[in-house]
Design a protein around this motif. Sequence first.
Motif, short mmCIF file in Angstrom:
data_model
loop_
_atom_site.label_atom_id
_atom_site.label_comp_id
_atom_site.label_asym_id
_atom_site.label_seq_id
_atom_site.Cartn_x
_atom_site.Cartn_y
_atom_site.Cartn_z
N GLN A 90 0.82 -1.37 -0.02
CA GLN A 90 -0.09 0.05 0.08
C GLN A 90 0.85 1.27 0.01
O GLN A 90 0.24 2.29 -0.03
N LYS A 91 2.10 1.04 0.14
CA LYS A 91 3.02 2.15 0.09
C LYS A 91 2.61 3.16 1.24
O LYS A 91 2.76 4.36 0.97
N SER A 92 2.46 2.66 2.36
CA SER A 92 1.86 3.40 3.54
C SER A 92 3.12 4.20 4.31
O SER A 92 4.31 3.45 4.29
N VAL A 93 2.79 5.13 5.08
CA VAL A 93 3.64 5.44 6.11
C VAL A 93 3.63 4.54 7.10
O VAL A 93 2.62 4.16 7.78
N ASN A 94 5.00 3.99 7.55
CA ASN A 94 5.06 2.73 8.16
C ASN A 94 5.61 3.21 9.68
O ASN A 94 6.77 3.31 9.74
N LEU A 95 4.55 3.00 10.62
CA LEU A 95 4.98 3.07 12.16
C LEU A 95 4.74 1.86 12.74
O LEU A 95 4.41 1.91 13.92
N GLY A 96 4.95 1.07 12.02
CA GLY A 96 4.62 -0.44 12.74
C GLY A 96 5.84 -1.11 13.19
O GLY A 96 6.24 -0.88 14.46
N GLN A 97 6.65 -1.75 12.49
CA GLN A 97 7.75 -2.57 12.77
C GLN A 97 8.87 -1.34 13.19
O GLN A 97 9.09 -0.65 12.79
N LYS A 377 10.44 12.92 20.18
CA LYS A 377 9.67 12.33 19.43
C LYS A 377 8.32 11.68 19.80
O LYS A 377 7.25 11.70 19.40
N ARG A 378 8.52 10.98 21.17
CA ARG A 378 7.74 10.62 21.86
C ARG A 378 6.53 11.62 22.39
O ARG A 378 5.39 11.49 22.28
N ASP A 379 7.05 12.63 22.82
CA ASP A 379 6.05 13.62 23.30
C ASP A 379 5.57 14.17 21.93
O ASP A 379 4.14 14.54 22.34
N TYR A 380 5.97 14.31 21.00
CA TYR A 380 5.23 14.81 19.72
C TYR A 380 4.24 14.01 19.13
O TYR A 380 3.07 14.36 18.90
N PHE A 456 2.09 2.38 17.94
CA PHE A 456 3.06 3.02 17.02
C PHE A 456 4.53 2.92 17.55
O PHE A 456 4.74 2.91 18.68
N CYS A 457 5.27 2.99 16.54
CA CYS A 457 6.77 3.30 16.50
C CYS A 457 7.12 4.40 16.27
O CYS A 457 6.83 4.95 15.30
N PHE A 458 7.84 5.15 17.46
CA PHE A 458 8.33 6.47 17.12
C PHE A 458 9.88 6.67 17.04
O PHE A 458 10.37 7.82 17.00
N ILE A 459 10.52 5.42 16.74
CA ILE A 459 12.00 5.57 16.41
C ILE A 459 12.13 5.89 15.02
O ILE A 459 12.75 5.11 14.15
N LYS A 460 11.83 6.94 14.37
CA LYS A 460 11.43 7.53 12.96
C LYS A 460 11.98 8.85 12.76
O LYS A 460 11.97 9.46 13.88
N LYS A 461 12.42 9.26 11.76
CA LYS A 461 12.68 10.61 11.40
C LYS A 461 11.50 11.67 11.88
O LYS A 461 10.33 10.89 11.61
N ASP A 462 11.90 12.61 11.93
CA ASP A 462 10.72 13.56 12.55
C ASP A 462 9.78 13.94 11.08
O ASP A 462 8.78 14.08 11.57
N SER A 463 10.44 13.81 9.97
CA SER A 463 9.56 13.99 8.75
C SER A 463 8.46 12.86 8.59
O SER A 463 7.34 12.95 8.03
N ALA A 468 2.67 11.11 9.19
CA ALA A 468 1.74 10.25 10.09
C ALA A 468 0.78 11.16 10.93
O ALA A 468 -0.44 11.12 10.76
N ALA A 469 1.39 12.45 11.35
CA ALA A 469 0.64 13.37 11.80
C ALA A 469 -0.52 13.87 10.92
O ALA A 469 -1.68 14.33 11.38
N GLN A 470 -0.05 14.35 9.63
CA GLN A 470 -1.14 14.96 8.66
C GLN A 470 -2.11 13.90 8.34
O GLN A 470 -3.38 14.44 8.22
N ILE A 471 -1.80 12.66 8.15
CA ILE A 471 -2.92 11.78 7.78
C ILE A 471 -4.09 11.84 9.01
O ILE A 471 -5.03 11.68 9.04
N LEU A 472 -3.57 11.61 10.16
CA LEU A 472 -4.39 11.55 11.48
C LEU A 472 -5.24 12.97 11.48
O LEU A 472 -6.29 12.86 11.82
#
Length: 477
Positions: A90-97, A377-380, A456-463, A468-472
Amino acid sequence: MHVVCIVSTRLGRFSTGTASKLLPLTSLTGLRQQTFDGLVQRICSRFFSTSSIVWEKPKKMTSKKFEIAKRIQGTEKNVWVDISKLAVQQKSVNLGQGFPDFMAPEHVVQCLKDAVCSDTPGVHQYTRSFGHPRLVNALAQLYEPIFGRQIDPMTEILISIGGYGSLFSIIQGLVNPGDEVIIIEPFFDCYMPMVKAACGVPVFVPLRPTVAGQVTSSADWKLDESELSSKFNSKTKLIILNTPNNPLGKVFKKEELQAIADQCKKHDVVCIADEVYEWMTYDDNRHVRIATLPDMWERTVTIGSAGKTFSVTGWKLGWTIGPKHLVHCAQIMHQNCAYTCPTPMQEAVARGLEVEISRLGTPESYLTSLAKELQPKRDYLARVLAEVGMKPVVPQGGYFMMADYSNLVSDLPESDEAKDFRFVKWMTINKKLTVIPPTAFYSKEHEHMVDNYVRFCFIKKDSTLQQAAQILKHWND
């Protein structure tokens, strides 16, 4: 000499060869049957005389002898395979694994480059089965002051294929058929299959939420001590403890660990302490190691991970630390399974740890700087989730966050799957955002406790987090 030619019309493939010559597998998908057979014969005839070709049809294995072993039946499904595959499709934004989408620390990557480019021949050959000498010595040097005791690097440490390999080795090395293994829920999903593969009996005791609200803490999820004690009996061999916990992020307090330790000592039970997120704690939370409590070293094995410590999950190196009599059990399993781990990786991790030991207590230490990088990142993420109507459980440690999604959607496709699995798949397809369903970390008996949550996994780039935030934020657009 005959040449065997095996043809699979269903797959549209052929392979042919002898013991000394094997032609590459070739894909011929899409050809009609007659064309396919003719083409295979022409190709084979170019390499071998037609008189030497013996045609064989593939045999279909239907006997029950070829079924999956009974001890691992029921463990076929894997949340990482299923959800990650869907995310890619699905070429999704992945905050999974749980892996970073940013580069590992520069000095650690350089250590691998230096190891591979070393002019020492041994770096490219088998190393000691139970752990590369340089690595186990570095680990002993790092952990001796942490555990407050001398650690024999040769007998009290085992290097295996990731934390997975460490867990597998100790569970297989200790559990006999019929032994009971207490697993605290939520648990990392490999615990239960590994216990079943050893013919053990999983026994589950859940952490229960004690506070409700729009934003809560992982500290609010607690063990009921009477419920915990009721799970111990003469058949109990192990208890598996994960702190900081995945997926919840709970960091067990000393008094909580003491309650577990008391039961272990009372019933003569070994504790497996999965502490792979040991360096990632936030606010004023402190990671306490159950092996440091009175009389617990002799009955505890502690699991660590280079992948989590250095943000290099693809390196797949883990370690088991504990008393000789317990680590020996894991070593025997390891030597008859993986035997040894890649030498260049072990050399690189050893060099990286040596650098970190020299930096302890300084701002340059990655062991402490990673948590400081992850906390914003966690707090954001927690703030965004609360703003869009979800109910985040803010973690004390690790890099995952559970959140109640029930305010976002009410109608989901009907199926036999748990509600959170249906939501995750629906969101991946319709919103292009992927997370993990936490019922994968629960027994059937208790999965209802979290079917309104996702991880959710938050060890990701801020971008990535901002995407993900925009989708939500545009959920209802």
